[in-house]
Scaffold this active site. Structure first.
Site, PDB file in Angstrom:
ATOM      1  N   ASP A 213       0.741  -1.129   0.109  1.00 19.96           N
ATOM      2  CA  ASP A 213       0.056  -0.118  -0.033  1.00 19.96           C
ATOM      3  C   ASP A 213       0.920   1.143   0.080  1.00 19.96           C
ATOM      4  OD1 ASP A 213      -1.757   1.996   0.510  1.00 19.96           O
ATOM      5  OD2 ASP A 213      -2.125   1.325   2.575  1.00 19.96           O
TER       6      ASP A 213
ATOM      7  N   LYS B 131       2.515  11.001  -3.611  1.00 26.29           N
ATOM      8  CA  LYS B 131       1.392  10.505  -4.248  1.00 26.29           C
ATOM      9  C   LYS B 131       0.613  11.449  -4.901  1.00 26.29           C
ATOM     10  CE  LYS B 131      -2.052   6.911  -3.022  1.00 26.29           C
ATOM     11  NZ  LYS B 131      -2.550   6.178  -2.001  1.00 26.29           N
TER      12      LYS B 131
ATOM     13  N   GLU C 205      -7.143   0.425  -4.286  1.00 23.67           N
ATOM     14  CA  GLU C 205      -7.583   0.389  -2.624  1.00 23.67           C
ATOM     15  C   GLU C 205      -8.580  -0.247  -1.976  1.00 23.67           C
ATOM     16  OE1 GLU C 205      -5.876   4.231  -1.877  1.00 23.67           O
ATOM     17  OE2 GLU C 205      -3.805   3.885  -2.376  1.00 23.67           O
TER      18      GLU C 205
ATOM     19  N   ASP D 284     -12.888   5.198   1.757  1.00 22.13           N
ATOM     20  CA  ASP D 284     -11.371   5.385   2.056  1.00 22.13           C
ATOM     21  C   ASP D 284     -10.891   6.557   1.974  1.00 22.13           C
ATOM     22  OD1 ASP D 284      -8.584   4.943   1.927  1.00 22.13           O
ATOM     23  OD2 ASP D 284      -8.583   3.860   0.032  1.00 22.13           O
TER      24      ASP D 284
END
Ligand code: AMP
Length: 573
Positions: free
Chosen positions: A33, A95, A196, A218
């Site tokens: 992750d 990211k 994810e 999420d």
């Protein structure tokens, strides 16, 4: 931002040290992750996912890379330690930039929030400049990936070189390709990119023989994703997905920073002058107060020696209550609920038809999030899923399944529409958002000039009716037909998206059925005239059946894949 740096990715510094050649190779596939603030790695042992701790004994690793005063590269916890004292030489939040075009609105908006310098690499790639050296975002992520891999190699005393890496479901094709590139730089074979929420659902439902519809909510450090999924047996089917790549924990922190500054001004009758170190200290204090307020109703923000007044260091202290935090940030949580509504709507569902809600991502620990989500879905979110580890565990389970006989079946959807630019500049949607993958579409294109010997199609991803407002994915040129009067050459172009939405394009003449030559090009559409796109027949009602991985047809297709994603980098290299 500074002027363009004329450098290509190939000239950038080498950034990872590969594991020793003496280590025996392992076929194990790790699950990673790669988070905005923290990353986590897991493997499957005795059929159960296991998070592998860092060398410092921590279960997550900060996604941070830094240069110290001796110009040594630091990764993870060591890099995080110098964030407060040396923020301009510390890269965090990679990211949020990875896979974006340097000259996009998103990058110019984001760049203001970071203390390190954001510079262009080549024509459009984003680079981070620290200590005079420029790193591409895939390089930065590669360093984090390498750190996680080292933890696994140290733990197993084997060289683990394959991984399933998770990305936000709402990542564009360019962002996904950039993560693959990070894997390549780190010497890791990325066997699969997994969304994810899908990974979280796997960790929650694998081997449990559920038959239910779940919503994965999420909310991490920088992005929000919501996906509605149907779980039955070994099948994990995404019904719809949506999100906001500009909504996450850092936005909550930013609001608290604004609050601190206004409190300073109110109580001190002065404006706090901020340099990069003070700004970073404010962000850090804000995040700590936010986290504290998940457990307490009041938090104290302490900022010793925050400024100098009349030649003396001055401290500042203020309080913030949970209620104040809720007032400052409630609109962000409301925005996530709006996205949930859109996603449910796309799946043709109501909030009460969701059987379970999974909360993923550190920011979901905020009580306001749990409250609003529980009220909206009229049920408590599912307990027993670790928000920081569930995605890595799901990715590891996926990796394990790929290497075993009995594999799970993931049926995913396209997060954002993919389409082409019409000569008018309009965006013609070819694959609508939430199309089930794999998907195939056939379109007709024709020449517009007499004697034209090539037809060019520009592809974009997004939801704006104007092509240029969407993200440019790439272009392909079809050649191999004889010159003829305008409009007389008519071709059928087949676009196929595979399970991971890698695009394959083929073309044939509509009059002779002869195959045409298709080439991907790396050029952005400045003045070139794009072909008009007309659908041939209605879009397929559902995706074609997935091919068995080992079938001849699948192997042939694999070889034929030229893939638009990453075409720019491939052409360069
Ligand atoms: P992730 O990307 O999932 O690691 O989430 C990181 C985000 O979660 C950061 O913005 C953290 O500040 C936030 N976070 C972590 N723990 C808590 C907590 N207890 N309460 C509120 N936010 C938290």
């Amino acid at each position: 931002m500074s002027e363009s740096q004329d450098r290509s990715t190939e000239q950038l510094p080498a950034v990872v040290e590969l594991p020793s050649a003496d280590l025996p190779k392992s076929d194990l596939i790790m699950g990673i992750d790669l988070g905005t603030t923290f990353s986590c790695v897991a493997i499957v042992e005795d059929d159960f996912p296991k998070v592998i701790p860092s060398r410092k004994g921590l279960r997550t690793t900060p996604s941070i890379v830094a240069l110290d005063e001796k110009s040594r590269l630091l990764v993870g916890e060591d890099a995080r330690k110098q964030l407060l004292i040396n923020p301009t030489n510390t890269i965090y939040g990679a990211k949020r930039f990875i896979g974006r075009h340097f000259y996009s609105d998103e990058v110019s908006t984001l760049a203001k929030y970071f203390s390190y310098e954001i510079v262009p690499i080549g024509e459009m790639e984003v680079g981070a400049k620290i200590g005079g050296a420029i790193y591409s975002l895939p390089q930065v992520s590669a360093m984090v990936l390498n750190e996680l891999r080292r933890n696994v190699c140290d733990y197993l005393k084997k060289n683990v070189w394959q991984a399933v890496i998770s990305v936000p479901a709402y990542y564009s094709e360019n962002q996904r390709e950039a993560v693959r590139e990070a894997g390549r730089i780190a010497g890791i074979e990325v066997v699969r990119i997994i969304n994810e929420p899908t990974a979280a659902a796997l960790a929650y439902g694998m081997n449990k023989s559920f038959e239910k519809r779940i919503l994965v909510y999420d909310l991490g450090g920088g992005t929000f994703d919501a996906s509605v999924m149907e779980l039955y047996g070994d099948v994990f089917k995404v019904l719809a997905t949506g999100g906001d790549t500009f909504l996450g924990g850092v936005d909550f922190d930013e609001r608290i920073v604004e609050y601190i500054l206004s409190e300073y001004e109110r109580t001190q009758n002065d404006i706090l002058q901020c340099d990069s170190v003070i700004t970073q200290r404010l962000k850090d204090a804000a995040e700590r107060a936010k986290i504290e307020l998940s457990a307490k109703s009041v938090a104290t923000i302490d900022l010793p020696y925050i400024t100098i007044s009349k030649g003396k260091f001055k401290d500042f202290r203020c309080e913030i209550t949970r209620e104040q935090l809720n007032d400052l940030t409630g609109e962000f949580v409301d925005r996530t609920i709006e996205v949930c509504m859109e996603v449910l709507d796309a799946a043709g569902m109501q909030p009460d038809s969701v059987d379970s809600v999974l909360l993923v991502g550190g920011q979901t620990r905020m009580p306001l999030v749990t409250d609003k989500v529980s009220r909206f879905f009229a049920k408590q979110p599912t307990k027993g899923v670790h928000p920081d580890e569930v995605v890595a565990c799901g990715a590891a389970l996926m990796g394990h399944s790929l290497g075993s006989q009995r594999s799970v079946r993931l049926i995913d959807v396209l997060p954002m529409s993919i389409g082409g630019r019409q000569p008018s500049g309009a965006f013609k949607v070819l694959f609508p958002a939430n199309s089930t993958l794999p998907a195939e579409r056939e379109i007709g294109v024709a020449t517009v000039h007499p004697g034209q010997d090539a037809i060019e199609v520009f592809l974009y991803q997004g939801e704006s009716p104007r092509a240029i407002d969407n993200e440019f994915l790439g272009a392909f040129v079809v050649t191999g037909f004889p010159k003829a009067p305008a409009g007389q050459v008519r071709l059928a172009v087949t676009l196929s998206l595979n399970q991971e939405s890698i695009l394959d394009v083929s073309a044939r003449s509509l009059s002779t059925s002869l195959p045409m030559h298709v080439q991907m090009v790396a050029r952005a559409p400045v003045s070139a005239e794009s072909a008009g796109l007309e659908p041939i027949g209605p879009p397929p009602p559902d995706a074609p059946a997935p091919q068995e991985p080992g079938s001849d047809q699948a192997k042939r297709k694999e070889r034929l894949f030229s893939g638009l994603r990453g075409f720019i980098r491939r052409i360069k290299s």
